[in-house]
Design a protein around this motif. Structure first.
Motif, PDB file in Angstrom:
ATOM      1  N   VAL A   1       0.855  -1.193   0.000  1.00 31.31           N
ATOM      2  CA  VAL A   1       0.000   0.000   0.000  1.00 31.31           C
ATOM      3  C   VAL A   1       0.889   1.240   0.000  1.00 31.31           C
ATOM      4  CG1 VAL A   1      -1.983   1.135   1.062  1.00 31.31           C
ATOM      5  CG2 VAL A   1      -1.738  -1.336   1.223  1.00 31.31           C
ATOM      6  N   THR A   2       1.480   1.523  -1.158  1.00 31.40           N
ATOM      7  CA  THR A   2       2.331   2.696  -1.307  1.00 31.40           C
ATOM      8  C   THR A   2       2.084   3.425  -2.618  1.00 31.40           C
ATOM      9  OG1 THR A   2       4.121   1.388  -2.320  1.00 31.40           O
ATOM     10  CG2 THR A   2       4.182   1.642   0.085  1.00 31.40           C
ATOM     11  N   GLU A   3       1.017   3.061  -3.327  1.00 31.67           N
ATOM     12  CA  GLU A   3       0.713   3.717  -4.596  1.00 31.67           C
ATOM     13  C   GLU A   3       0.043   5.075  -4.349  1.00 31.67           C
ATOM     14  OE1 GLU A   3       1.508   2.646  -7.624  1.00 31.67           O
ATOM     15  OE2 GLU A   3       2.462   0.845  -6.790  1.00 31.67           O
ATOM     16  N   PRO A   4       0.235   6.039  -5.237  1.00 33.61           N
ATOM     17  CA  PRO A   4      -0.404   7.348  -5.031  1.00 33.61           C
ATOM     18  C   PRO A   4      -1.922   7.285  -5.031  1.00 33.61           C
ATOM     19  CG  PRO A   4       0.646   7.216  -7.192  1.00 33.61           C
ATOM     20  CD  PRO A   4       1.110   6.027  -6.420  1.00 33.61           C
ATOM     21  N   GLU A   5      -2.504   6.205  -5.567  1.00 31.43           N
ATOM     22  CA  GLU A   5      -3.963   6.045  -5.543  1.00 31.43           C
ATOM     23  C   GLU A   5      -4.473   5.528  -4.204  1.00 31.43           C
ATOM     24  OE1 GLU A   5      -2.404   6.012  -9.595  1.00 31.43           O
ATOM     25  OE2 GLU A   5      -1.974   4.695  -7.874  1.00 31.43           O
ATOM     26  N   HIS A   6      -3.573   5.041  -3.356  1.00 28.71           N
ATOM     27  CA  HIS A   6      -3.989   4.562  -2.041  1.00 28.71           C
ATOM     28  C   HIS A   6      -4.273   5.747  -1.109  1.00 28.71           C
ATOM     29  CE1 HIS A   6      -1.853   0.544  -2.955  1.00 28.71           C
ATOM     30  NE2 HIS A   6      -3.147   0.322  -2.905  1.00 28.71           N
ATOM     31  N   PRO A   7      -5.067   5.540  -0.041  1.00 29.70           N
ATOM     32  CA  PRO A   7      -5.414   6.638   0.871  1.00 29.70           C
ATOM     33  C   PRO A   7      -4.177   7.338   1.433  1.00 29.70           C
ATOM     34  CG  PRO A   7      -6.784   4.724   1.323  1.00 29.70           C
ATOM     35  CD  PRO A   7      -5.745   4.280   0.329  1.00 29.70           C
ATOM     36  N   TYR A   8      -4.188   8.657   1.387  1.00 22.66           N
ATOM     37  CA  TYR A   8      -3.167   9.547   1.953  1.00 22.66           C
ATOM     38  C   TYR A   8      -1.845   9.566   1.175  1.00 22.66           C
ATOM     39  CZ  TYR A   8      -6.235   9.204   6.044  1.00 22.66           C
ATOM     40  OH  TYR A   8      -7.314   9.210   6.879  1.00 22.66           O
ATOM     41  N   LEU A   9      -1.643   8.679   0.227  1.00 25.90           N
ATOM     42  CA  LEU A   9      -0.325   8.540  -0.389  1.00 25.90           C
ATOM     43  C   LEU A   9      -0.036   9.591  -1.453  1.00 25.90           C
ATOM     44  CD1 LEU A   9       1.821   6.414   0.344  1.00 25.90           C
ATOM     45  CD2 LEU A   9      -0.442   5.830   1.146  1.00 25.90           C
ATOM     46  N   GLU A  10      -1.046  10.392  -1.829  1.00 25.94           N
ATOM     47  CA  GLU A  10      -0.805  11.397  -2.862  1.00 25.94           C
ATOM     48  C   GLU A  10       0.207  12.455  -2.423  1.00 25.94           C
ATOM     49  OE1 GLU A  10      -4.179  13.221  -0.436  1.00 25.94           O
ATOM     50  OE2 GLU A  10      -3.526  11.216  -1.046  1.00 25.94           O
ATOM     51  N   GLY A  11       0.374  12.622  -1.112  1.00 24.61           N
ATOM     52  CA  GLY A  11       1.267  13.661  -0.625  1.00 24.61           C
ATOM     53  C   GLY A  11       2.673  13.191  -0.321  1.00 24.61           C
ATOM     54  N   TRP A  12       2.912  11.875  -0.403  1.00 27.59           N
ATOM     55  CA  TRP A  12       4.174  11.358   0.089  1.00 27.59           C
ATOM     56  C   TRP A  12       5.126  10.964  -1.032  1.00 27.59           C
ATOM     57  CZ3 TRP A  12       5.426  12.545   4.825  1.00 27.59           C
ATOM     58  CH2 TRP A  12       4.434  12.749   5.785  1.00 27.59           C
ATOM     59  N   TRP A  13       5.786   9.841  -0.896  1.00 29.85           N
ATOM     60  CA  TRP A  13       6.934   9.485  -1.726  1.00 29.85           C
ATOM     61  C   TRP A  13       6.530   8.632  -2.925  1.00 29.85           C
ATOM     62  CZ3 TRP A  13       9.286  12.964   0.646  1.00 29.85           C
ATOM     63  CH2 TRP A  13       9.321  13.048   2.037  1.00 29.85           C
ATOM     64  N   PRO A  14       7.449   8.369  -3.859  1.00 33.54           N
ATOM     65  CA  PRO A  14       7.132   7.466  -4.972  1.00 33.54           C
ATOM     66  C   PRO A  14       6.748   6.072  -4.467  1.00 33.54           C
ATOM     67  CG  PRO A  14       9.140   8.704  -5.433  1.00 33.54           C
ATOM     68  CD  PRO A  14       8.792   8.970  -4.005  1.00 33.54           C
ATOM     69  N   ALA A  15       6.016   5.334  -5.311  1.00 34.58           N
ATOM     70  CA  ALA A  15       5.552   3.986  -4.943  1.00 34.58           C
ATOM     71  C   ALA A  15       6.710   3.126  -4.459  1.00 34.58           C
ATOM     72  CB  ALA A  15       4.880   3.335  -6.144  1.00 34.58           C
ATOM     73  N   GLY A  16       6.440   2.342  -3.410  1.00 36.89           N
ATOM     74  CA  GLY A  16       7.442   1.455  -2.848  1.00 36.89           C
ATOM     75  C   GLY A  16       8.234   2.055  -1.707  1.00 36.89           C
TER      76      GLY A  16
END
Length: 399
Positions: free
Chosen positions: A326-341
């Motif tokens: 759960v590190t994809e930008p489509e996952h909850p809250y992940l749009e603000g953080w780092w690249p996938a993985g």
């Protein structure tokens, strides 16, 4: 020196009561949220409050608060505080929260909401009155803000598990296994309300109900206190989950060390819970699994960027649990953080909590979890204690 977040919206002054473990975690959230997301309001860390003048001033410098107070009433009265964040032991939650709401402030209160159902009911009543004036009140169940668990909630809501049959949850820690560990405030009923039940059990009750999307309606429980006397702590030594003893004086432990209970959800699904601070070798081991007629989900807090999902509609020859990172930008809250993985950690849940509360304040909507949600958890905890006192008798949870 004031250190506002980088968000550009209207300022919202935050005042926080408490500066130990949870105070540091909440400070991280307020300090970071405007640098990661673009919230509609700009949180300004106006003042922090604690009884020890030197310690609270040091906490203000360390965590980025503009001022320090030693009286929470003075903090509530400040014109530059519009939101009061309560990070104190449970025995003061009700008094501070009700006073802040009556003074026209928004409130964030750490879990569990209170030390008793009666206190929680009074807090909910105050929050409802304040809601009519446009204020909001939220309880801080931060694990809801773990991206993997927020994604799990969406999967359950979308029917990926089908009809829910089982929820099983455990939360295991080991920080008081040593019988010589001191009698810190978390082991005193008058301050903590209960032991592992309120500290850990509140989290897993909330998570079970949040993920299932339905409440517990009854429980059957056992609790135990394994070490009934402990050495008294040295003055000012019991920050966070630590402490040290001083001298030979001892005092009684007045809370549970462990709680074990089963329950029934409103739909008829069965649930089991274990909360203990006596699981040697387990530091912060929260695990939850949900089983439905179409699939299962499993989560482990010590691997908090992962979900394990079994799709029971697949052919058996290929079926099995698979890992979802759960590190994809489509996952909850992940749009603000780092690249996938690139993984997140525990502290990020408090950033997400701050973001969600700012969104609710700006929109004028009821935040989740609300004080009413916190009251419902408190009623479950009270039912657990009642059942345990009656040797495991099934006890309904009042609506």
């Amino acid at each position: 020196m004031e250190r506002p977040a980088e968000a550009t919206g209207p300022a919202l002054g935050v005042g926080m009561v408490g500066y130990a473990f949870m105070g540091a975690a909440h400070s991280q959230g307020w300090r970071t949220v405007g640098r990661v997301f673009d919230p509609p309001l700009r949180p300004v860390m106006s003042a922090i409050c604690g009884r020890d003048r030197d310690a609270v001033r040091a906490a203000a410098r360390k965590h980025g608060w503009a001022a320090a107070e030693t009286d929470w009433r003075a903090l509530i009265a400040r014109d530059d505080v519009q939101l009061v964040d309560i990070c104190t032991p449970g025995d003061s939650h009700a008094e501070i929260a009700i006073a802040a709401l009556e003074a026209g402030k928004h409130v964030l209160c750490e879990k569990p909401l209170a030390n008793s159902v009666a206190e929680a009911e009074a807090m909910v009543a105050a929050a409802r009155r304040a809601r009519e004036r446009g204020q909001v009140a939220m309880v801080g169940f931060n694990y809801r803000r773990t991206p993997a668990l927020a994604h799990a909630r969406a999967m359950v809501r979308d029917g990926r598990l089908g009809v829910l049959r089982h929820v099983r949850v455990s939360y295991l820690q080991d920080w008081i296994v040593d019988p010589e560990f001191p009698l810190v405030w978390r082991l005193r009923r008058e301050q903590a309300g209960s032991g592992a039940l309120g500290d850990l059990g509140a989290h897993i009750v909330d998570l079970a109900q949040y993920l299932a999307g339905e409440p517990l309606v009854g429980v059957s429980a056992l609790t135990e206190t394994f070490v009934r006397e402990r050495p008294l702590p040295a003055p000012a030594s019991a920050a966070g989950l630590g402490g040290r003893a001083e001298g030979a004086a001892r005092g009684p432990v007045t809370v549970d060390d462990a709680a074990l209970f089963t329950g029934r959800l409103a739909s008829g699904a069965l649930a089991s819970f274990e909360a203990t601070r006596f699981a040697a070798g387990r530091k912060n081991a929260l695990r939850i699994e949900l089983n439905g007629d179409r699939g299962s989900l499993a989560f482990d807090l010590e691997r908090l960027n992962e979900l394990h999902f079994h799709d029971h509609t697949e052919p058996p020859v290929d079926a099995g649990f698979r890992r979802i990172l759960v590190t994809e930008p489509e996952h909850p809250y992940l749009e603000g953080w780092w690249p996938a993985g690139h993984a997140l950690g525990y502290e990020h849940t408090f950033v997400h909590q701050a973001r969600d509360l700012l969104l609710a304040i700006d929109a004028g909507t009821e935040p989740e979890p609300s004080f009413a949600d916190g009251l419902q958890v408190q009623r479950v905890l009270a039912a657990v204690e009642e059942s345990a006192a009656k040797n495991c008798v099934y006890t309904p949870v009042p609506v």
